[in-house]
Scaffold this active site. Structure first.
Site, PDB file in Angstrom:
ATOM      1  N   ALA A  67      19.009 -30.593  28.187  1.00  0.00           N
ATOM      2  CA  ALA A  67      19.796 -30.845  29.449  1.00  0.00           C
ATOM      3  C   ALA A  67      19.629 -32.117  30.040  1.00  0.00           C
ATOM      4  O   ALA A  67      18.472 -32.653  29.866  1.00  0.00           O
ATOM      5  CB  ALA A  67      19.264 -29.715  30.443  1.00  0.00           C
ATOM      6  N   GLY A  68      20.414 -32.622  30.627  1.00  0.00           N
ATOM      7  CA  GLY A  68      20.388 -33.963  31.641  1.00  0.00           C
ATOM      8  C   GLY A  68      20.908 -35.020  30.893  1.00  0.00           C
ATOM      9  O   GLY A  68      21.466 -35.885  31.716  1.00  0.00           O
ATOM     10  N   ASN A 116      12.214 -40.435  34.818  1.00  0.00           N
ATOM     11  CA  ASN A 116      13.430 -40.376  35.649  1.00  0.00           C
ATOM     12  C   ASN A 116      13.455 -39.526  37.008  1.00  0.00           C
ATOM     13  O   ASN A 116      12.479 -38.713  36.863  1.00  0.00           O
ATOM     14  CB  ASN A 116      14.710 -39.498  34.861  1.00  0.00           C
ATOM     15  CG  ASN A 116      14.748 -38.141  34.990  1.00  0.00           C
ATOM     16  OD1 ASN A 116      15.450 -37.783  36.211  1.00  0.00           O
ATOM     17  ND2 ASN A 116      14.059 -37.459  34.102  1.00  0.00           N
ATOM     18  N   GLY A 119      17.640 -36.622  40.284  1.00  0.00           N
ATOM     19  CA  GLY A 119      17.993 -35.973  41.404  1.00  0.00           C
ATOM     20  C   GLY A 119      19.192 -34.988  41.238  1.00  0.00           C
ATOM     21  O   GLY A 119      19.873 -34.887  42.112  1.00  0.00           O
ATOM     22  N   PHE A 120      19.390 -34.447  39.842  1.00  0.00           N
ATOM     23  CA  PHE A 120      20.630 -33.646  39.750  1.00  0.00           C
ATOM     24  C   PHE A 120      21.925 -34.350  40.153  1.00  0.00           C
ATOM     25  O   PHE A 120      22.797 -33.691  40.908  1.00  0.00           O
ATOM     26  CB  PHE A 120      20.504 -32.312  40.251  1.00  0.00           C
ATOM     27  CG  PHE A 120      19.519 -31.484  39.685  1.00  0.00           C
ATOM     28  CD1 PHE A 120      18.934 -31.577  38.766  1.00  0.00           C
ATOM     29  CD2 PHE A 120      19.092 -30.401  40.636  1.00  0.00           C
ATOM     30  CE1 PHE A 120      17.946 -30.652  38.115  1.00  0.00           C
ATOM     31  CE2 PHE A 120      18.190 -29.411  40.076  1.00  0.00           C
ATOM     32  CZ  PHE A 120      17.423 -29.525  38.998  1.00  0.00           C
ATOM     33  N   SER A 185      12.469 -28.821  37.550  1.00  0.00           N
ATOM     34  CA  SER A 185      12.849 -30.177  37.671  1.00  0.00           C
ATOM     35  C   SER A 185      11.849 -30.933  38.920  1.00  0.00           C
ATOM     36  O   SER A 185      11.752 -30.282  39.984  1.00  0.00           O
ATOM     37  CB  SER A 185      14.184 -30.745  37.960  1.00  0.00           C
ATOM     38  OG  SER A 185      14.415 -32.020  38.655  1.00  0.00           O
ATOM     39  N   ASN A 187      12.226 -33.274  40.472  1.00  0.00           N
ATOM     40  CA  ASN A 187      13.264 -34.322  41.457  1.00  0.00           C
ATOM     41  C   ASN A 187      13.953 -33.532  42.492  1.00  0.00           C
ATOM     42  O   ASN A 187      14.827 -34.331  43.254  1.00  0.00           O
ATOM     43  CB  ASN A 187      13.840 -35.250  40.557  1.00  0.00           C
ATOM     44  CG  ASN A 187      13.182 -36.237  39.500  1.00  0.00           C
ATOM     45  OD1 ASN A 187      12.073 -36.431  39.938  1.00  0.00           O
ATOM     46  ND2 ASN A 187      13.632 -36.047  38.407  1.00  0.00           N
ATOM     47  N   THR A 188      13.762 -32.479  42.474  1.00  0.00           N
ATOM     48  CA  THR A 188      14.598 -31.583  43.687  1.00  0.00           C
ATOM     49  C   THR A 188      13.366 -31.257  44.272  1.00  0.00           C
ATOM     50  O   THR A 188      12.641 -30.058  44.005  1.00  0.00           O
ATOM     51  CB  THR A 188      15.633 -30.589  43.401  1.00  0.00           C
ATOM     52  OG1 THR A 188      16.613 -31.181  42.569  1.00  0.00           O
ATOM     53  CG2 THR A 188      16.146 -29.767  44.564  1.00  0.00           C
ATOM     54  N   LYS A 221      13.848 -22.092  32.440  1.00  0.00           N
ATOM     55  CA  LYS A 221      13.273 -23.500  32.203  1.00  0.00           C
ATOM     56  C   LYS A 221      12.136 -23.813  33.008  1.00  0.00           C
ATOM     57  O   LYS A 221      12.197 -24.026  33.918  1.00  0.00           O
ATOM     58  CB  LYS A 221      14.310 -24.779  31.877  1.00  0.00           C
ATOM     59  CG  LYS A 221      13.481 -26.118  31.503  1.00  0.00           C
ATOM     60  CD  LYS A 221      14.880 -26.970  31.207  1.00  0.00           C
ATOM     61  CE  LYS A 221      14.051 -28.257  30.670  1.00  0.00           C
ATOM     62  NZ  LYS A 221      15.191 -29.245  30.310  1.00  0.00           N
ATOM     63  N   THR A 249       9.062 -27.426  27.611  1.00  0.00           N
ATOM     64  CA  THR A 249       9.003 -27.520  28.969  1.00  0.00           C
ATOM     65  C   THR A 249       9.972 -28.716  29.637  1.00  0.00           C
ATOM     66  O   THR A 249      10.583 -29.458  28.517  1.00  0.00           O
ATOM     67  CB  THR A 249       7.633 -27.992  29.531  1.00  0.00           C
ATOM     68  OG1 THR A 249       7.400 -29.568  28.796  1.00  0.00           O
ATOM     69  CG2 THR A 249       6.650 -27.120  29.085  1.00  0.00           C
ATOM     70  N   ASN A 250      10.060 -28.758  30.888  1.00  0.00           N
ATOM     71  CA  ASN A 250      10.622 -29.863  31.603  1.00  0.00           C
ATOM     72  C   ASN A 250       9.748 -31.284  31.565  1.00  0.00           C
ATOM     73  O   ASN A 250       8.951 -31.166  30.904  1.00  0.00           O
ATOM     74  CB  ASN A 250      11.025 -29.587  32.984  1.00  0.00           C
ATOM     75  CG  ASN A 250      12.282 -30.042  33.493  1.00  0.00           C
ATOM     76  OD1 ASN A 250      12.515 -31.288  33.269  1.00  0.00           O
ATOM     77  ND2 ASN A 250      13.355 -29.398  34.196  1.00  0.00           N
ATOM     78  N   GLY A 270       9.047 -37.545  26.663  1.00  0.00           N
ATOM     79  CA  GLY A 270       8.853 -38.361  25.666  1.00  0.00           C
ATOM     80  C   GLY A 270       7.454 -38.377  25.081  1.00  0.00           C
ATOM     81  O   GLY A 270       6.900 -37.195  25.239  1.00  0.00           O
ATOM     82  N   GLY A 297       8.733 -34.312  23.881  1.00  0.00           N
ATOM     83  CA  GLY A 297       8.034 -35.212  23.110  1.00  0.00           C
ATOM     84  C   GLY A 297       8.326 -34.890  21.616  1.00  0.00           C
ATOM     85  O   GLY A 297       7.695 -35.472  20.961  1.00  0.00           O
ATOM     86  N   TYR A 318      15.671 -34.916  23.847  1.00  0.00           N
ATOM     87  CA  TYR A 318      16.392 -35.883  24.968  1.00  0.00           C
ATOM     88  C   TYR A 318      15.862 -37.436  24.691  1.00  0.00           C
ATOM     89  O   TYR A 318      16.475 -38.338  24.135  1.00  0.00           O
ATOM     90  CB  TYR A 318      16.116 -35.631  26.274  1.00  0.00           C
ATOM     91  CG  TYR A 318      16.861 -36.333  27.393  1.00  0.00           C
ATOM     92  CD1 TYR A 318      17.125 -37.855  27.141  1.00  0.00           C
ATOM     93  CD2 TYR A 318      17.508 -35.662  28.437  1.00  0.00           C
ATOM     94  CE1 TYR A 318      18.049 -38.551  27.771  1.00  0.00           C
ATOM     95  CE2 TYR A 318      18.270 -36.546  29.474  1.00  0.00           C
ATOM     96  CZ  TYR A 318      18.516 -37.824  29.210  1.00  0.00           C
ATOM     97  OH  TYR A 318      19.208 -38.503  29.885  1.00  0.00           O
TER      98      TYR A 318
HETATM   99  C1  LIG Z   1      16.866 -39.177  32.035  1.00  0.00           C
HETATM  100  C2  LIG Z   1      16.782 -37.378  32.117  1.00  0.00           C
HETATM  101  C3  LIG Z   1      17.477 -36.601  32.980  1.00  0.00           C
HETATM  102  C4  LIG Z   1      17.210 -35.209  32.779  1.00  0.00           C
HETATM  103  N1  LIG Z   1      17.994 -34.159  33.274  1.00  0.00           N
HETATM  104  C5  LIG Z   1      17.663 -33.029  33.246  1.00  0.00           C
HETATM  105  C6  LIG Z   1      18.184 -32.027  33.779  1.00  0.00           C
HETATM  106  O1  LIG Z   1      19.119 -32.349  34.594  1.00  0.00           O
HETATM  107  N2  LIG Z   1      17.951 -30.587  33.720  1.00  0.00           N
HETATM  108  C7  LIG Z   1      16.913 -30.324  32.968  1.00  0.00           C
HETATM  109  O2  LIG Z   1      16.876 -29.081  32.931  1.00  0.00           O
HETATM  110  N3  LIG Z   1      16.106 -31.321  32.502  1.00  0.00           N
HETATM  111  C8  LIG Z   1      16.506 -32.457  32.540  1.00  0.00           C
HETATM  112  N4  LIG Z   1      15.913 -33.306  32.003  1.00  0.00           N
HETATM  113  C9  LIG Z   1      14.560 -32.700  31.085  1.00  0.00           C
HETATM  114  C10 LIG Z   1      15.045 -32.761  29.419  1.00  0.00           C
HETATM  115  O3  LIG Z   1      15.834 -31.953  29.258  1.00  0.00           O
HETATM  116  C11 LIG Z   1      13.747 -32.440  28.550  1.00  0.00           C
HETATM  117  O4  LIG Z   1      13.277 -31.094  29.104  1.00  0.00           O
HETATM  118  C12 LIG Z   1      12.378 -33.385  28.935  1.00  0.00           C
HETATM  119  O5  LIG Z   1      12.893 -34.804  29.067  1.00  0.00           O
HETATM  120  C13 LIG Z   1      11.397 -33.069  27.824  1.00  0.00           C
HETATM  121  O6  LIG Z   1      11.937 -33.416  26.459  1.00  0.00           O
HETATM  122  P1  LIG Z   1      11.855 -34.867  25.832  1.00  0.00           P
HETATM  123  O7  LIG Z   1      10.369 -35.395  25.922  1.00  0.00           O
HETATM  124  O8  LIG Z   1      12.567 -34.718  24.438  1.00  0.00           O
HETATM  125  O9  LIG Z   1      12.646 -36.000  26.682  1.00  0.00           O
HETATM  126  C14 LIG Z   1      16.098 -34.760  31.916  1.00  0.00           C
HETATM  127  C15 LIG Z   1      15.053 -35.712  31.106  1.00  0.00           C
HETATM  128  C16 LIG Z   1      15.709 -37.127  31.193  1.00  0.00           C
HETATM  129  C17 LIG Z   1      14.711 -38.052  30.624  1.00  0.00           C
END
Ligand SMILES: Cc1cc2nc3c(=O)[nH]c(=O)nc-3n(C[C@H](O)[C@H](O)[C@H](O)COP(=O)(O)O)c2cc1C
Length: 337
Positions: A67-68, A116, A119-120, A185, A187-188, A221, A249-250, A270, A297, A318
Protein backbone atom coordinates in the site's frame (compact mmCIF):
# COMPACT_ATOMS: atom_id res chain seq x y z
CA UNK A 1 25.63 -6.94 -10.73
CA UNK A 2 23.24 -4.02 -11.18
CA UNK A 3 20.16 -4.56 -13.34
CA UNK A 4 19.11 -2.17 -16.16
CA UNK A 5 16.79 -0.23 -13.87
CA UNK A 6 19.56 0.32 -11.33
CA UNK A 7 22.04 1.39 -14.00
CA UNK A 8 19.83 3.62 -16.15
CA UNK A 9 16.43 4.50 -14.67
CA UNK A 10 17.26 4.88 -10.98
CA UNK A 11 20.00 7.50 -11.47
CA UNK A 12 17.55 9.61 -13.49
CA UNK A 13 14.76 9.25 -10.95
CA UNK A 14 17.09 9.82 -7.99
CA UNK A 15 18.33 13.06 -9.60
CA UNK A 16 14.93 14.63 -8.97
CA UNK A 17 12.86 15.24 -5.85
CA UNK A 18 11.45 11.95 -4.46
CA UNK A 19 7.82 12.99 -4.67
CA UNK A 20 8.30 14.35 -8.19
CA UNK A 21 9.94 11.04 -9.21
CA UNK A 22 6.97 9.23 -7.69
CA UNK A 23 4.48 11.40 -9.58
CA UNK A 24 6.36 10.95 -12.84
CA UNK A 25 6.51 7.15 -12.50
CA UNK A 26 2.90 6.83 -11.45
CA UNK A 27 1.79 9.18 -14.22
CA UNK A 28 3.62 7.04 -16.78
CA UNK A 29 2.13 3.81 -15.43
CA UNK A 30 -1.32 5.39 -15.32
CA UNK A 31 -1.01 6.45 -18.98
CA UNK A 32 0.31 2.98 -19.90
CA UNK A 33 -2.74 1.50 -18.17
CA UNK A 34 -4.94 2.91 -20.95
CA UNK A 35 -2.87 1.62 -23.90
CA UNK A 36 -2.91 -2.09 -24.77
CA UNK A 37 0.44 -1.97 -26.55
CA UNK A 38 2.12 -0.32 -23.55
CA UNK A 39 0.62 -2.91 -21.20
CA UNK A 40 1.94 -5.66 -23.43
CA UNK A 41 5.43 -4.09 -23.31
CA UNK A 42 5.37 -4.13 -19.49
CA UNK A 43 4.83 -7.88 -19.48
CA UNK A 44 8.58 -8.38 -20.20
CA UNK A 45 9.03 -8.13 -16.41
CA UNK A 46 6.53 -10.92 -15.68
CA UNK A 47 7.84 -13.64 -13.39
CA UNK A 48 7.19 -17.39 -13.73
CA UNK A 49 3.93 -18.66 -12.24
CA UNK A 50 4.19 -19.57 -8.54
CA UNK A 51 0.52 -20.06 -7.71
CA UNK A 52 -0.77 -19.63 -4.19
CA UNK A 53 -4.25 -19.84 -2.69
CA UNK A 54 -5.21 -17.78 0.34
CA UNK A 55 -8.65 -16.95 1.70
CA UNK A 56 -10.20 -18.55 -1.35
CA UNK A 57 -8.33 -16.20 -3.70
CA UNK A 58 -5.93 -17.35 -6.41
CA UNK A 59 -2.58 -15.55 -6.54
CA UNK A 60 -0.39 -16.25 -9.63
CA UNK A 61 2.62 -15.54 -7.39
CA UNK A 62 2.96 -14.43 -3.76
CA UNK A 63 4.62 -11.06 -4.47
CA UNK A 64 2.37 -8.05 -4.04
CA UNK A 65 2.56 -4.29 -4.39
CA UNK A 66 2.43 -2.78 -0.89
CA UNK A 67 0.00 0.00 0.00
CA UNK A 68 0.95 3.63 -0.49
CA UNK A 69 2.56 3.51 -3.91
CA UNK A 70 -0.75 3.72 -5.78
CA UNK A 71 -2.95 5.29 -3.12
CA UNK A 72 -5.69 6.29 -5.56
CA UNK A 73 -5.73 3.20 -7.78
CA UNK A 74 -4.67 4.99 -10.96
CA UNK A 75 -2.44 2.28 -12.49
CA UNK A 76 -3.99 -1.11 -11.69
CA UNK A 77 -3.63 -2.55 -15.23
CA UNK A 78 0.07 -1.60 -15.28
CA UNK A 79 0.81 -3.26 -11.92
CA UNK A 80 -0.94 -6.39 -13.20
CA UNK A 81 1.03 -6.33 -16.48
CA UNK A 82 4.35 -5.97 -14.60
CA UNK A 83 3.61 -9.31 -12.96
CA UNK A 84 2.62 -8.54 -9.39
CA UNK A 85 0.76 -11.47 -7.86
CA UNK A 86 -1.60 -9.05 -6.11
CA UNK A 87 -2.03 -5.32 -5.81
CA UNK A 88 -2.92 -3.27 -2.75
CA UNK A 89 -4.14 0.28 -3.33
CA UNK A 90 -4.67 2.97 -0.68
CA UNK A 91 -4.52 4.06 1.99
CA UNK A 92 -7.86 5.63 1.10
CA UNK A 93 -9.71 7.75 3.67
CA UNK A 94 -13.41 8.69 3.85
CA UNK A 95 -12.66 12.34 3.02
CA UNK A 96 -10.25 13.55 0.34
CA UNK A 97 -7.17 15.14 1.96
CA UNK A 98 -3.89 16.76 0.87
CA UNK A 99 -1.64 15.12 3.47
CA UNK A 100 1.25 16.83 5.28
CA UNK A 101 3.26 19.72 3.90
CA UNK A 102 6.16 19.01 1.50
CA UNK A 103 8.90 17.80 1.46
CA UNK A 104 7.58 14.58 2.95
CA UNK A 105 9.50 11.72 1.27
CA UNK A 106 13.25 11.35 1.89
CA UNK A 107 15.76 8.91 0.36
CA UNK A 108 18.67 7.32 2.21
CA UNK A 109 20.59 5.47 -0.54
CA UNK A 110 23.40 4.33 1.77
CA UNK A 111 20.88 2.59 3.99
CA UNK A 112 18.61 1.53 1.07
CA UNK A 113 15.80 3.24 2.93
CA UNK A 114 13.09 5.86 2.73
CA UNK A 115 11.41 8.00 5.35
CA UNK A 116 7.93 9.29 4.55
CA UNK A 117 5.44 11.43 6.35
CA UNK A 118 2.88 11.77 3.56
CA UNK A 119 -0.08 11.62 5.94
CA UNK A 120 -2.57 9.74 3.72
CA UNK A 121 -2.71 12.21 0.83
CA UNK A 122 -5.51 10.74 -1.29
CA UNK A 123 -8.60 11.52 -3.39
CA UNK A 124 -11.05 10.12 -0.82
CA UNK A 125 -13.26 7.02 -0.93
CA UNK A 126 -15.95 8.36 -3.30
CA UNK A 127 -13.51 9.53 -5.97
CA UNK A 128 -11.52 6.28 -5.80
CA UNK A 129 -14.77 4.28 -6.07
CA UNK A 130 -15.73 6.26 -9.19
CA UNK A 131 -12.31 5.59 -10.72
CA UNK A 132 -12.51 1.85 -9.98
CA UNK A 133 -16.04 1.62 -11.39
CA UNK A 134 -14.82 3.20 -14.62
CA UNK A 135 -11.87 0.82 -14.78
CA UNK A 136 -14.13 -2.17 -14.27
CA UNK A 137 -16.34 -1.03 -17.18
CA UNK A 138 -13.27 -0.53 -19.40
CA UNK A 139 -12.46 -4.25 -19.28
CA UNK A 140 -8.87 -3.54 -18.13
CA UNK A 141 -9.31 -4.72 -14.54
CA UNK A 142 -6.20 -6.74 -13.61
CA UNK A 143 -6.33 -10.54 -13.46
CA UNK A 144 -4.85 -10.66 -9.94
CA UNK A 145 -6.41 -10.05 -6.50
CA UNK A 146 -6.82 -6.39 -5.58
CA UNK A 147 -6.76 -5.30 -1.93
CA UNK A 148 -8.03 -1.93 -0.78
CA UNK A 149 -6.34 -0.41 2.26
CA UNK A 150 -8.44 2.07 4.25
CA UNK A 151 -7.52 4.46 7.06
CA UNK A 152 -8.89 7.30 9.16
CA UNK A 153 -9.29 10.82 7.75
CA UNK A 154 -6.99 13.32 9.46
CA UNK A 155 -9.86 15.65 10.41
CA UNK A 156 -11.95 12.88 12.02
CA UNK A 157 -11.54 12.57 15.80
CA UNK A 158 -10.07 9.27 16.99
CA UNK A 159 -13.31 8.64 18.90
CA UNK A 160 -15.21 8.71 15.57
CA UNK A 161 -12.71 6.52 13.72
CA UNK A 162 -15.07 3.56 13.33
CA UNK A 163 -17.64 5.61 11.36
CA UNK A 164 -14.85 6.95 9.15
CA UNK A 165 -13.57 3.44 8.30
CA UNK A 166 -17.14 2.25 7.76
CA UNK A 167 -17.74 4.99 5.21
CA UNK A 168 -14.74 3.92 3.13
CA UNK A 169 -15.60 0.25 3.59
CA UNK A 170 -19.12 0.75 2.22
CA UNK A 171 -17.86 2.85 -0.71
CA UNK A 172 -15.05 0.51 -1.75
CA UNK A 173 -15.87 -3.07 -0.74
CA UNK A 174 -17.50 -4.03 -4.04
CA UNK A 175 -14.16 -3.50 -5.82
CA UNK A 176 -11.95 -5.25 -3.29
CA UNK A 177 -10.87 -8.89 -3.10
CA UNK A 178 -9.77 -8.06 0.45
CA UNK A 179 -9.98 -4.98 2.66
CA UNK A 180 -7.10 -3.83 4.86
CA UNK A 181 -7.72 -1.83 8.01
CA UNK A 182 -4.62 0.29 8.38
CA UNK A 183 -4.19 0.99 12.08
CA UNK A 184 -0.44 1.41 11.91
CA UNK A 185 0.61 4.44 9.89
CA UNK A 186 2.95 6.63 11.96
CA UNK A 187 1.80 9.76 10.12
CA UNK A 188 -1.78 10.18 11.32
CA UNK A 189 -1.72 11.27 14.96
CA UNK A 190 -3.26 8.70 17.30
CA UNK A 191 -3.93 6.13 14.55
CA UNK A 192 -1.77 3.44 16.11
CA UNK A 193 -3.87 3.61 19.28
CA UNK A 194 -6.49 1.75 17.25
CA UNK A 195 -4.29 -1.32 17.69
CA UNK A 196 -5.37 -1.43 21.36
CA UNK A 197 -7.81 -4.21 22.28
CA UNK A 198 -10.95 -2.10 22.94
CA UNK A 199 -10.58 0.15 19.89
CA UNK A 200 -9.61 -2.69 17.52
CA UNK A 201 -12.48 -4.89 18.76
CA UNK A 202 -14.96 -2.07 18.21
CA UNK A 203 -13.65 -1.42 14.71
CA UNK A 204 -13.58 -5.10 13.71
CA UNK A 205 -17.07 -5.75 15.11
CA UNK A 206 -18.52 -2.74 13.26
CA UNK A 207 -16.92 -3.84 9.98
CA UNK A 208 -18.05 -7.46 10.47
CA UNK A 209 -21.60 -6.20 11.03
CA UNK A 210 -21.57 -4.58 7.57
CA UNK A 211 -19.73 -7.48 5.94
CA UNK A 212 -22.53 -10.03 6.04
CA UNK A 213 -23.61 -10.06 2.40
CA UNK A 214 -20.39 -9.30 0.50
CA UNK A 215 -18.18 -11.22 2.99
CA UNK A 216 -14.83 -9.72 2.05
CA UNK A 217 -11.70 -11.01 3.81
CA UNK A 218 -10.72 -8.40 6.41
CA UNK A 219 -6.99 -7.88 6.96
CA UNK A 220 -5.30 -5.80 9.68
CA UNK A 221 -2.00 -4.01 9.03
CA UNK A 222 0.15 -3.58 12.12
CA UNK A 223 3.15 -1.52 13.19
CA UNK A 224 6.62 -2.99 13.73
CA UNK A 225 7.07 -1.02 16.95
CA UNK A 226 5.06 -3.30 19.24
CA UNK A 227 6.08 -4.92 22.51
CA UNK A 228 5.57 -8.73 22.53
CA UNK A 229 2.67 -8.29 24.97
CA UNK A 230 0.95 -5.80 22.68
CA UNK A 231 1.49 -8.09 19.70
CA UNK A 232 0.00 -11.09 21.54
CA UNK A 233 -3.06 -9.02 22.37
CA UNK A 234 -3.52 -7.83 18.78
CA UNK A 235 -3.23 -11.38 17.44
CA UNK A 236 -5.80 -12.58 20.00
CA UNK A 237 -8.17 -9.73 19.08
CA UNK A 238 -7.76 -10.58 15.37
CA UNK A 239 -8.49 -14.25 16.04
CA UNK A 240 -11.57 -13.45 18.13
CA UNK A 241 -12.90 -11.30 15.28
CA UNK A 242 -12.10 -13.77 12.48
CA UNK A 243 -9.61 -11.52 10.73
CA UNK A 244 -8.46 -13.20 7.49
CA UNK A 245 -4.79 -12.16 7.72
CA UNK A 246 -2.33 -9.76 9.34
CA UNK A 247 0.04 -7.58 7.34
CA UNK A 248 3.31 -7.32 9.27
CA UNK A 249 4.51 -4.61 9.07
CA UNK A 250 4.10 -0.95 8.29
CA UNK A 251 7.08 1.47 8.43
CA UNK A 252 8.89 2.05 11.74
CA UNK A 253 9.26 5.12 13.96
CA UNK A 254 12.58 3.75 15.24
CA UNK A 255 15.25 5.59 13.23
CA UNK A 256 18.54 4.49 14.84
CA UNK A 257 20.08 3.29 11.51
CA UNK A 258 19.77 6.86 10.13
CA UNK A 259 22.51 9.39 11.01
CA UNK A 260 20.92 11.88 13.46
CA UNK A 261 21.91 14.93 11.37
CA UNK A 262 20.02 13.53 8.38
CA UNK A 263 17.03 12.15 10.26
CA UNK A 264 13.47 13.22 9.43
CA UNK A 265 10.15 12.66 11.11
CA UNK A 266 8.02 9.87 9.62
CA UNK A 267 8.03 6.16 8.93
CA UNK A 268 11.30 4.44 8.01
CA UNK A 269 11.08 1.69 5.39
CA UNK A 270 13.47 -0.45 3.38
CA UNK A 271 16.56 -2.45 4.41
CA UNK A 272 16.78 -1.17 8.03
CA UNK A 273 13.24 -2.44 8.68
CA UNK A 274 13.93 -5.97 7.45
CA UNK A 275 14.91 -7.68 10.68
CA UNK A 276 12.33 -5.95 12.83
CA UNK A 277 9.41 -6.94 10.62
CA UNK A 278 10.73 -10.49 10.15
CA UNK A 279 10.80 -10.84 13.94
CA UNK A 280 7.13 -9.88 14.10
CA UNK A 281 6.22 -12.34 11.31
CA UNK A 282 7.99 -15.09 13.25
CA UNK A 283 6.31 -14.14 16.52
CA UNK A 284 2.83 -14.19 14.94
CA UNK A 285 3.47 -17.53 13.22
CA UNK A 286 4.64 -18.98 16.56
CA UNK A 287 1.41 -18.20 18.39
CA UNK A 288 -1.27 -18.34 15.70
CA UNK A 289 -2.41 -19.95 12.47
CA UNK A 290 -3.66 -16.63 11.17
CA UNK A 291 -2.06 -16.05 7.73
CA UNK A 292 0.66 -13.39 7.61
CA UNK A 293 1.42 -11.09 4.70
CA UNK A 294 4.97 -9.83 5.19
CA UNK A 295 6.01 -6.27 4.39
CA UNK A 296 9.21 -4.55 5.44
CA UNK A 297 12.69 -4.47 3.97
CA UNK A 298 12.21 -6.95 1.14
CA UNK A 299 14.99 -5.74 -1.15
CA UNK A 300 16.09 -8.99 -2.82
CA UNK A 301 15.35 -12.71 -3.08
CA UNK A 302 17.08 -13.51 0.23
CA UNK A 303 15.03 -11.04 2.25
CA UNK A 304 11.80 -12.34 0.66
CA UNK A 305 12.85 -15.93 1.40
CA UNK A 306 13.52 -14.91 5.01
CA UNK A 307 9.90 -13.71 5.40
CA UNK A 308 8.51 -16.95 3.93
CA UNK A 309 10.81 -19.02 6.15
CA UNK A 310 9.57 -16.97 9.13
CA UNK A 311 6.01 -18.06 8.30
CA UNK A 312 4.62 -15.52 5.81
CA UNK A 313 2.17 -16.73 3.15
CA UNK A 314 2.55 -13.70 0.90
CA UNK A 315 5.00 -10.78 0.68
CA UNK A 316 4.67 -7.15 -0.38
CA UNK A 317 7.26 -4.70 -1.67
CA UNK A 318 7.50 -0.91 -1.75
CA UNK A 319 10.96 0.50 -0.98
CA UNK A 320 12.59 -2.47 -2.76
CA UNK A 321 10.76 -1.48 -5.94
CA UNK A 322 12.15 2.07 -5.69
CA UNK A 323 15.73 0.82 -5.26
CA UNK A 324 15.70 -2.33 -7.41
CA UNK A 325 12.95 -1.71 -10.01
CA UNK A 326 10.34 -4.12 -11.40
CA UNK A 327 12.99 -6.80 -12.10
CA UNK A 328 12.79 -7.50 -8.36
CA UNK A 329 9.46 -9.30 -8.84
CA UNK A 330 11.05 -11.96 -11.05
CA UNK A 331 14.22 -12.11 -8.95
CA UNK A 332 12.09 -13.07 -5.95
CA UNK A 333 9.68 -15.36 -7.83
CA UNK A 334 12.47 -17.41 -9.39
CA UNK A 335 13.83 -18.43 -6.01
CA UNK A 336 10.45 -19.55 -4.63
CA UNK A 337 9.29 -23.16 -4.84
C1 LIG B 1 6.25 6.67 0.55
C2 LIG B 1 5.50 5.60 1.29
C3 LIG B 1 4.12 5.70 1.46
C4 LIG B 1 3.42 4.71 2.15
N1 LIG B 1 2.06 4.83 2.28
C5 LIG B 1 1.37 3.84 2.90
C6 LIG B 1 -0.05 3.90 3.01
O1 LIG B 1 -0.69 4.83 2.53
N2 LIG B 1 -0.67 2.89 3.67
C7 LIG B 1 -0.01 1.83 4.20
O2 LIG B 1 -0.63 0.93 4.77
N3 LIG B 1 1.33 1.73 4.10
C8 LIG B 1 2.02 2.71 3.46
N4 LIG B 1 3.38 2.61 3.36
C9 LIG B 1 4.07 1.45 3.97
C10 LIG B 1 4.35 0.35 2.96
O3 LIG B 1 3.16 -0.20 2.45
C11 LIG B 1 5.16 -0.78 3.61
O4 LIG B 1 4.35 -1.44 4.57
C12 LIG B 1 6.43 -0.29 4.31
O5 LIG B 1 7.05 0.70 3.55
C13 LIG B 1 7.41 -1.44 4.56
O6 LIG B 1 7.76 -2.09 3.38
P1 LIG B 1 9.08 -1.74 2.50
O7 LIG B 1 10.24 -1.80 3.43
O8 LIG B 1 9.06 -2.77 1.41
O9 LIG B 1 8.87 -0.36 1.96
C14 LIG B 1 4.11 3.60 2.68
C15 LIG B 1 5.50 3.49 2.50
C16 LIG B 1 6.20 4.47 1.81
C17 LIG B 1 7.69 4.33 1.64
Amino acid sequence: MKNAYERIVRPLLFAIDPEMAHRLTLGTLSAASRIDLALRALTVFRPPLKPKKLFRLDFPNPIGLAAGLDKNGVALPAWGALGFGFIEIGTVTAKPQPGNSKPRIFRFPEQQALINRLGFNNDGADAVARRLRKLRRSGRWPQVPVGINIGKSMSTALSDATEDYLYSFRALREFADYIVLNVSSPNTPGLRELQGHAALSELLAAIADKNVITRKPIVVKIAPDLMPKELNQIVATCEQNRVAAIIATNATVEHSPIPPDKDEQGGLSGAPLREKSTTLVRQIAAISTIPVIASGGIMDAASAREKIDAGAQLVQIYTGLIYRGPGLIREIAETLE
